[in-house]
Motif scaffolding. Structure first.
Motif, PDB file in Angstrom:
ATOM      1  N   GLN A 157     -13.792   2.512 -36.395  1.00  0.00           N
ATOM      2  CA  GLN A 157     -13.967   1.377 -35.488  1.00  0.00           C
ATOM      3  C   GLN A 157     -14.094   1.817 -34.032  1.00  0.00           C
ATOM      4  OE1 GLN A 157     -14.552  -1.677 -36.612  1.00  0.00           O
ATOM      5  NE2 GLN A 157     -14.369  -0.780 -38.670  1.00  0.00           N
ATOM      6  N   ILE A 158     -13.340   2.847 -33.656  1.00  0.00           N
ATOM      7  CA  ILE A 158     -13.454   3.383 -32.297  1.00  0.00           C
ATOM      8  C   ILE A 158     -14.853   3.945 -32.076  1.00  0.00           C
ATOM      9  CG2 ILE A 158     -12.631   5.164 -30.716  1.00  0.00           C
ATOM     10  CD1 ILE A 158      -9.894   4.883 -31.921  1.00  0.00           C
ATOM     11  N   ALA A 159     -15.364   4.680 -33.062  1.00  0.00           N
ATOM     12  CA  ALA A 159     -16.698   5.268 -32.945  1.00  0.00           C
ATOM     13  C   ALA A 159     -17.761   4.191 -32.782  1.00  0.00           C
ATOM     14  CB  ALA A 159     -16.992   6.120 -34.171  1.00  0.00           C
ATOM     15  N   LYS A 160     -17.622   3.093 -33.526  1.00  0.00           N
ATOM     16  CA  LYS A 160     -18.600   2.005 -33.432  1.00  0.00           C
ATOM     17  C   LYS A 160     -18.580   1.363 -32.053  1.00  0.00           C
ATOM     18  CE  LYS A 160     -18.803   0.698 -38.334  1.00  0.00           C
ATOM     19  NZ  LYS A 160     -18.502  -0.373 -39.329  1.00  0.00           N
ATOM     20  N   LYS A 161     -17.389   1.199 -31.481  1.00  0.00           N
ATOM     21  CA  LYS A 161     -17.267   0.547 -30.179  1.00  0.00           C
ATOM     22  C   LYS A 161     -17.939   1.330 -29.064  1.00  0.00           C
ATOM     23  CE  LYS A 161     -13.086  -2.177 -30.998  1.00  0.00           C
ATOM     24  NZ  LYS A 161     -11.678  -2.408 -30.597  1.00  0.00           N
ATOM     25  N   SER A 179     -13.112  12.144 -44.334  1.00  0.00           N
ATOM     26  CA  SER A 179     -13.662  12.138 -42.973  1.00  0.00           C
ATOM     27  C   SER A 179     -13.041  11.002 -42.165  1.00  0.00           C
ATOM     28  CB  SER A 179     -15.183  11.946 -43.028  1.00  0.00           C
ATOM     29  OG  SER A 179     -15.692  11.677 -41.731  1.00  0.00           O
ATOM     30  N   PRO A 180     -12.642  11.271 -40.909  1.00  0.00           N
ATOM     31  CA  PRO A 180     -12.036  10.217 -40.091  1.00  0.00           C
ATOM     32  C   PRO A 180     -13.054   9.200 -39.590  1.00  0.00           C
ATOM     33  CG  PRO A 180     -12.296  12.194 -38.801  1.00  0.00           C
ATOM     34  CD  PRO A 180     -12.675  12.561 -40.205  1.00  0.00           C
ATOM     35  N   MET A 181     -14.351   9.418 -39.896  1.00  0.00           N
ATOM     36  CA  MET A 181     -15.399   8.547 -39.382  1.00  0.00           C
ATOM     37  C   MET A 181     -15.801   7.447 -40.360  1.00  0.00           C
ATOM     38  SD  MET A 181     -15.605   9.902 -36.491  1.00  0.00           S
ATOM     39  CE  MET A 181     -16.990   9.040 -35.775  1.00  0.00           C
ATOM     40  N   ARG A 182     -15.111   7.348 -41.497  1.00  0.00           N
ATOM     41  CA  ARG A 182     -15.443   6.287 -42.451  1.00  0.00           C
ATOM     42  C   ARG A 182     -14.267   5.991 -43.364  1.00  0.00           C
ATOM     43  NH1 ARG A 182     -16.233   8.088 -47.577  1.00  0.00           N
ATOM     44  NH2 ARG A 182     -16.763  10.286 -47.942  1.00  0.00           N
ATOM     45  N   GLU A 183     -14.361   4.850 -44.060  1.00  0.00           N
ATOM     46  CA  GLU A 183     -13.327   4.468 -45.018  1.00  0.00           C
ATOM     47  C   GLU A 183     -13.421   5.335 -46.280  1.00  0.00           C
ATOM     48  OE1 GLU A 183     -10.879   2.307 -45.060  1.00  0.00           O
ATOM     49  OE2 GLU A 183     -11.230   1.154 -43.231  1.00  0.00           O
TER      50      GLU A 183
END
Length: 300
Positions: A157-161, A179-183
């Motif tokens: 969510q931080i990456a998307k913002k 990966s911390p970039m997805r669920e």
């Protein structure tokens, strides 16, 4: 304006700034703590021959190298009749904990080994204590926490913002699992759960065998909860309530030592402030990389 025009650079600046601040703070505390500990124990290290060796396990169990070296040195020394494993640790890495456990099993086949618990000897700290022939804890020692934990931070969510989209090129379906970039996908969660369950079963089995306890009995106690030393004794997780001196007396009795009991501590490495700081920074960076990248897991 800078954040909108250069979201990626802004994100990196924020992460690097937070990490650097935490790194300096943790490093300063760790180095200061190291000197305080050294000052406390420097007066009790005996320069004369002794008959009971003391191996200290302090702080998170990150590496097993020094502890195994100390165990081997005392095991091969004919003057040493017994060994005290002094533990003040909340646990740590699975591999290092298992390596120490195995070395203790080898050692206790030749010499008496007593574990003495300080403020805390939980998870991996309890795991290695089980390998001793007897465990002494204070009434208020925090111990137990028999279990395995695996966790990671989801930054999707931080990456998307801030407008960051991960690009992944992988050789297999599960290569970017965690990966911390997805669920996590359901299938990935199940794979990780199976891994945790297998490691937990190893922990329970080793602890039960070393403690001469039925595996199903240990399994009931191994739900991750912590116990005081007093409660742990009632549950047969430890053998006696007492302090370091009580552990020393018991080790002397088990080894049949007559006369004065003299403790021998391993020689401290002569280390400069710069080298100590460098090692501490390396450990912090290594830990920070694991936390920000893939899962963190262990006997914690």
């Amino acid at each position: 304006m800078f954040a909108r025009r250069h979201p990626f650079l802004f994100f990196l600046c924020v992460i690097c700034g937070c990490f650097t601040f935490g790194l300096v703070a943790v490093s300063g505390i760790a180095v200061l703590g190291a000197f305080v500990v050294n000052n406390e124990i420097s007066g009790v290290i005996s320069s004369s021959p002794g008959n009971i060796g003391v191996v200290e396990v302090t702080g998170p169990i990150i590496s097993s190298k020094k502890i195994i070296q100390d165990l081997k040195a005392f095991r091969d020394d004919d003057a040493i009749k017994a060994i005290i494993l002094r533990i003040d640790s909340p646990g740590g890495g699975i591999g290092p904990s298992q390596e120490i456990y195995r070395e203790l099993i080898k050692t206790r086949a030749e010499k008496k080994v007593i574990a003495s618990m300080g403020s805390v000897a939980a998870s991996g700290g309890y795991y290695i204590a089980c390998a001793a022939q007897g465990i002494v804890a204070n009434s208020g020692t925090i111990t137990g926490s028999v279990g395995v934990i695996m966790e990671y931070a989801n930054l999707e969510q931080i990456a998307k913002k801030i407008g960051i989209a991960p690009v992944v090129i992988k050789s297999g379906e599960y290569k970017d699992m965690g990966s911390p970039m997805r669920e996590l996908k359901d299938s990935e969660k199940q794979l990780f759960q199976n891994l945790v369950d297998e490691l937990h079963a190893q922990f329970v089995s080793d602890a039960a065998i070393a403690r001469n306890m039925e595996i199903n009995v240990m399994a009931k106690l191994a739900d991750g909860r912590v116990y005081t030393g007093q409660t742990a004794m009632k549950l047969n997780l430890v053998d006696r309530i007492g302090n370091m001196d009580d552990a020393v007396q018991w080790a002397g009795q088990m080894a049949g030592i007559e006369g004065e009991l003299t403790l021998v501590y391993p020689k401290e490495d002569k280390i400069t402030l710069f080298k100590k700081l460098a090692e501490t920074l390396f450990q912090d960076i290594n830990l920070g990389t694991r936390l920000s990248g893939q899962f963190r897991y262990g006997f914690n």
